[in-house]
Motif scaffolding. Structure first.
Motif, PDB file in Angstrom:
ATOM      1  N   ALA A  53     -35.871 -17.079  23.207  1.00 29.51           N
ATOM      2  CA  ALA A  53     -36.094 -15.662  23.240  1.00 29.51           C
ATOM      3  C   ALA A  53     -34.808 -14.985  23.419  1.00 29.51           C
ATOM      4  O   ALA A  53     -34.473 -13.994  22.799  1.00 29.51           O
ATOM      5  N   ILE A  54     -33.610 -15.406  24.720  1.00 27.93           N
ATOM      6  CA  ILE A  54     -32.825 -14.873  24.962  1.00 27.93           C
ATOM      7  C   ILE A  54     -31.761 -14.849  23.752  1.00 27.93           C
ATOM      8  O   ILE A  54     -30.812 -14.139  23.514  1.00 27.93           O
ATOM      9  N   GLU A  55     -31.705 -16.028  23.140  1.00 29.23           N
ATOM     10  CA  GLU A  55     -30.952 -16.225  21.927  1.00 29.23           C
ATOM     11  C   GLU A  55     -31.026 -15.363  20.862  1.00 29.23           C
ATOM     12  O   GLU A  55     -30.148 -14.795  20.359  1.00 29.23           O
ATOM     13  N   LEU A  56     -32.277 -15.136  20.327  1.00 29.26           N
ATOM     14  CA  LEU A  56     -32.493 -14.165  19.597  1.00 29.26           C
ATOM     15  C   LEU A  56     -32.261 -12.922  19.794  1.00 29.26           C
ATOM     16  O   LEU A  56     -31.860 -11.921  19.105  1.00 29.26           O
ATOM     17  N   TYR A  57     -32.576 -12.517  21.136  1.00 29.49           N
ATOM     18  CA  TYR A  57     -32.427 -11.106  21.770  1.00 29.49           C
ATOM     19  C   TYR A  57     -30.650 -10.736  21.649  1.00 29.49           C
ATOM     20  O   TYR A  57     -30.257  -9.893  21.024  1.00 29.49           O
ATOM     21  N   LEU A  58     -29.863 -11.733  21.971  1.00 29.11           N
ATOM     22  CA  LEU A  58     -28.584 -11.609  21.860  1.00 29.11           C
ATOM     23  C   LEU A  58     -28.085 -11.484  20.431  1.00 29.11           C
ATOM     24  O   LEU A  58     -27.178 -10.684  20.136  1.00 29.11           O
ATOM     25  N   ASN A  59     -28.539 -12.318  19.697  1.00 31.34           N
ATOM     26  CA  ASN A  59     -28.301 -12.196  18.257  1.00 31.34           C
ATOM     27  C   ASN A  59     -28.341 -10.741  17.587  1.00 31.34           C
ATOM     28  O   ASN A  59     -27.817 -10.143  16.776  1.00 31.34           O
ATOM     29  N   CYS A  60     -29.665 -10.323  17.848  1.00 31.30           N
ATOM     30  CA  CYS A  60     -30.176  -9.019  17.412  1.00 31.30           C
ATOM     31  C   CYS A  60     -29.435  -7.876  17.995  1.00 31.30           C
ATOM     32  O   CYS A  60     -28.928  -6.995  17.235  1.00 31.30           O
ATOM     33  N   MET A  61     -29.102  -8.064  19.309  1.00 29.57           N
ATOM     34  CA  MET A  61     -28.324  -7.060  19.900  1.00 29.57           C
ATOM     35  C   MET A  61     -27.006  -6.918  19.312  1.00 29.57           C
ATOM     36  O   MET A  61     -26.427  -5.694  19.095  1.00 29.57           O
ATOM     37  N   GLU A  62     -26.185  -8.017  19.081  1.00 30.72           N
ATOM     38  CA  GLU A  62     -25.016  -7.996  18.326  1.00 30.72           C
ATOM     39  C   GLU A  62     -25.052  -7.517  17.203  1.00 30.72           C
ATOM     40  O   GLU A  62     -23.981  -6.594  16.723  1.00 30.72           O
ATOM     41  N   ARG A  63     -26.068  -7.567  16.272  1.00 28.75           N
ATOM     42  CA  ARG A  63     -26.280  -7.071  14.908  1.00 28.75           C
ATOM     43  C   ARG A  63     -26.362  -5.729  15.038  1.00 28.75           C
ATOM     44  O   ARG A  63     -25.722  -4.961  13.994  1.00 28.75           O
ATOM     45  N   VAL A  64     -27.174  -5.171  15.866  1.00 29.17           N
ATOM     46  CA  VAL A  64     -27.697  -3.789  15.886  1.00 29.17           C
ATOM     47  C   VAL A  64     -26.679  -2.895  16.572  1.00 29.17           C
ATOM     48  O   VAL A  64     -26.308  -1.629  15.830  1.00 29.17           O
ATOM     49  N   ASN A  65     -26.293  -3.555  17.722  1.00 28.34           N
ATOM     50  CA  ASN A  65     -25.714  -2.460  18.490  1.00 28.34           C
ATOM     51  C   ASN A  65     -24.095  -2.774  18.334  1.00 28.34           C
ATOM     52  O   ASN A  65     -23.338  -2.036  18.975  1.00 28.34           O
ATOM     53  N   PHE A  66     -23.644  -3.634  17.762  1.00 29.66           N
ATOM     54  CA  PHE A  66     -22.214  -4.005  17.457  1.00 29.66           C
ATOM     55  C   PHE A  66     -21.824  -4.368  16.196  1.00 29.66           C
ATOM     56  O   PHE A  66     -20.761  -3.389  15.855  1.00 29.66           O
ATOM     57  N   ASP A  67     -22.095  -5.382  15.373  1.00 33.53           N
ATOM     58  CA  ASP A  67     -21.920  -5.413  14.193  1.00 33.53           C
ATOM     59  C   ASP A  67     -22.078  -4.113  13.174  1.00 33.53           C
ATOM     60  O   ASP A  67     -21.287  -3.691  12.367  1.00 33.53           O
ATOM     61  N   GLU A  68     -23.246  -3.555  13.343  1.00 33.87           N
ATOM     62  CA  GLU A  68     -23.583  -2.310  12.377  1.00 33.87           C
ATOM     63  C   GLU A  68     -22.938  -1.074  12.834  1.00 33.87           C
ATOM     64  O   GLU A  68     -22.644  -0.375  12.012  1.00 33.87           O
ATOM     65  N   GLU A  69     -22.465  -1.255  14.218  1.00 31.09           N
ATOM     66  CA  GLU A  69     -21.669  -0.002  14.642  1.00 31.09           C
ATOM     67  C   GLU A  69     -20.389  -0.092  14.274  1.00 31.09           C
ATOM     68  O   GLU A  69     -19.465   0.763  14.997  1.00 31.09           O
ATOM     69  N   LYS A  70     -19.918  -1.141  13.822  1.00 27.12           N
ATOM     70  CA  LYS A  70     -18.471  -1.567  13.361  1.00 27.12           C
ATOM     71  C   LYS A  70     -17.777  -1.718  14.811  1.00 27.12           C
ATOM     72  O   LYS A  70     -16.668  -1.357  14.873  1.00 27.12           O
ATOM     73  N   LYS A  71     -18.224  -2.308  15.863  1.00 26.48           N
ATOM     74  CA  LYS A  71     -17.528  -2.387  17.078  1.00 26.48           C
ATOM     75  C   LYS A  71     -16.814  -4.023  16.925  1.00 26.48           C
ATOM     76  O   LYS A  71     -17.552  -4.841  16.263  1.00 26.48           O
ATOM     77  N   LYS A  72     -15.960  -4.138  17.879  1.00 29.69           N
ATOM     78  CA  LYS A  72     -15.297  -5.257  17.803  1.00 29.69           C
ATOM     79  C   LYS A  72     -15.943  -6.295  18.585  1.00 29.69           C
ATOM     80  O   LYS A  72     -16.900  -6.170  19.212  1.00 29.69           O
ATOM     81  N   ALA A  73     -15.671  -7.832  18.155  1.00 28.97           N
ATOM     82  CA  ALA A  73     -16.212  -8.974  18.864  1.00 28.97           C
ATOM     83  C   ALA A  73     -16.114  -8.768  20.388  1.00 28.97           C
ATOM     84  O   ALA A  73     -16.958  -9.089  21.218  1.00 28.97           O
ATOM     85  N   ALA A  74     -14.891  -8.180  20.897  1.00 27.40           N
ATOM     86  CA  ALA A  74     -14.736  -8.384  22.195  1.00 27.40           C
ATOM     87  C   ALA A  74     -15.651  -7.403  22.937  1.00 27.40           C
ATOM     88  O   ALA A  74     -15.839  -7.652  24.101  1.00 27.40           O
ATOM     89  N   ASP A  75     -16.079  -6.402  22.154  1.00 26.65           N
ATOM     90  CA  ASP A  75     -17.050  -5.457  22.949  1.00 26.65           C
ATOM     91  C   ASP A  75     -18.255  -6.103  23.345  1.00 26.65           C
ATOM     92  O   ASP A  75     -19.041  -5.712  24.211  1.00 26.65           O
ATOM     93  N   PHE A  76     -18.778  -6.929  22.288  1.00 28.07           N
ATOM     94  CA  PHE A  76     -19.828  -7.705  22.690  1.00 28.07           C
ATOM     95  C   PHE A  76     -19.792  -8.658  23.913  1.00 28.07           C
ATOM     96  O   PHE A  76     -20.540  -8.664  24.556  1.00 28.07           O
ATOM     97  N   ARG A  77     -18.643  -9.496  23.714  1.00 25.97           N
ATOM     98  CA  ARG A  77     -18.224  -9.962  24.897  1.00 25.97           C
ATOM     99  C   ARG A  77     -18.292  -9.499  26.263  1.00 25.97           C
ATOM    100  O   ARG A  77     -19.067  -9.836  27.279  1.00 25.97           O
ATOM    101  N   ASP A  78     -17.646  -8.208  26.327  1.00 26.01           N
ATOM    102  CA  ASP A  78     -17.680  -7.310  27.537  1.00 26.01           C
ATOM    103  C   ASP A  78     -19.036  -6.967  28.092  1.00 26.01           C
ATOM    104  O   ASP A  78     -19.482  -6.962  29.069  1.00 26.01           O
ATOM    105  N   TRP A  79     -19.959  -6.712  27.120  1.00 25.20           N
ATOM    106  CA  TRP A  79     -21.375  -6.201  27.287  1.00 25.20           C
ATOM    107  C   TRP A  79     -22.009  -7.347  28.052  1.00 25.20           C
ATOM    108  O   TRP A  79     -22.609  -7.181  28.755  1.00 25.20           O
TER     109      TRP A  79
END
Length: 326
Positions: free
Chosen positions: A66-92
């Motif tokens: 559950a947490i793995e899918l949650y993190l994958n979805c968070m990265e896709r929706v709130n970081f990848d689609e928002e054109k944010k850096k991978a470092a931003d996701f790691r910081d979050w």
């Protein structure tokens, strides 16, 4: 003389928009194209649903999934689609580490996924609502059986499942859902729209009463555990501070006001579903027990109306002199 280009264009446009009826063959061809477009759209939606359902069912199986899918979805929706850096996701993730490691949150996400799956299954017109009602009851029962493990997770469980990061990542958040509650703790709608309606018939009175009793118990659990300060050892206390004794004000209010009202509503439902004798007797006893309740007068009037014999139809007026009765 040269003809102006604008005039030529106007003449061409007039030529293309002249009145012309469709032939039978043209109509058939257009209808066929429309049908193909509809089938293609349905196929895409079905495919999207199948992919999402498979992912959600897999993630619902364990806390880690559950947490793995949650993190994958968070990265896709709130970081990848928002054109944010991978470092931003790691910081979050670093900032949210304590929250993400909370077993209560992971359990809440599994319950959220389970309700999202049921919601998706309710969308087709031919959905088996009786089967879904039984599955909804199981899903809600499981949440309230584990409510002590879900302290502080009201926000997750109270969120519309169609607005979750899961639904957004799999692009199903725009699908319209009708006559189905959108979170698994919206008890009024869950019982009123899904669980109780199939039980409202004389052959299901025992099941109807059992479902009502569960609903009342679960409403009590919400008031006890999810109403600010929880009493009876069921809540969150400040570190180093003594646990508050006794029930919270919200739970006390539930016991004194809301629970008697729900019990009355249960008996009304049972009366109207066929248990007239038993429900009427219990309603009278309920009134005696809760005579000081703010709704006691309204309850008394309601019971009086239920017990009044049905009015006999008025006799037909005699025919006037000089007329013949039909």
């Amino acid at each position: 003389m040269r003809v102006p280009i604008l005039l030529l264009c106007s003449a061409a446009m007039l030529h293309t928009v002249r009145a012309e009826t469709l032939s039978d063959a043209d109509r058939e061809a257009l209808l066929d194209s429309l049908s193909k477009l509809h089938d293609e759209a349905e196929s895409k939606v079905d495919g999207k649903f199948r992919i999402a359902l498979a992912a959600f069912k897999n993630a619902m199986g364990s806390d880690d999934a559950a947490i793995e899918l949650y993190l994958n979805c968070m990265e896709r929706v709130n970081f990848d689609e928002e054109k944010k850096k991978a470092a931003d996701f790691r910081d979050w993730k670093r900032k949210e580490a304590e929250k993400l490691s909370d077993p209560g949150m992971r359990l809440a996400l599994r319950h959220q996924l389970r309700w999202l799956i049921l919601t998706m299954q309710s969308i087709p017109e031919k959905a088996d609502r009786t089967k879904l009602a039984a599955e909804a009851q199981q899903a809600v029962d499981t949440i309230f059986d584990e409510i002590e493990k879900l302290k502080g997770q009201e926000e997750i469980l109270g969120q519309s499942v169609m607005s979750t990061v899961f639904a957004r990542a799999y692009d199903i958040n725009h699908i319209k859902v009708e006559n189905w509650p959108l979170n698994p703790v919206e008890l009024d709608s869950i019982y009123g729209e899904v669980i109780l309606p199939p039980l409202r018939r004389p052959s299901q009175l025992a099941g109807l009463r059992a479902a009502w009793i569960k609903r009342i118990q679960q409403e009590g659990s919400k008031a006890q555990y999810w109403s600010g300060r929880r009493g009876g050892g069921g809540g969150e206390e400040r570190k180093g501070a003594p646990a508050p004794s006794g029930p919270s004000p919200a739970y006390t209010r539930f016991l004194e006001e809301t629970q008697p009202k729900l019990q009355w509503d249960m008996e009304i439902d049972l009366y109207r579903s066929g248990d007239e004798s038993g429900a009427a007797t219990r309603m009278l006893a309920h009134l005696e027990k809760h005579i000081a309740h703010p709704s006691a007068k309204a309850w008394s009037d309601q019971l009086k109306q239920l017990l009044k014999p049905a009015a006999a139809p008025a006799p037909a007026a005699p025919p006037e002199a000089g007329t013949t009765a039909p």
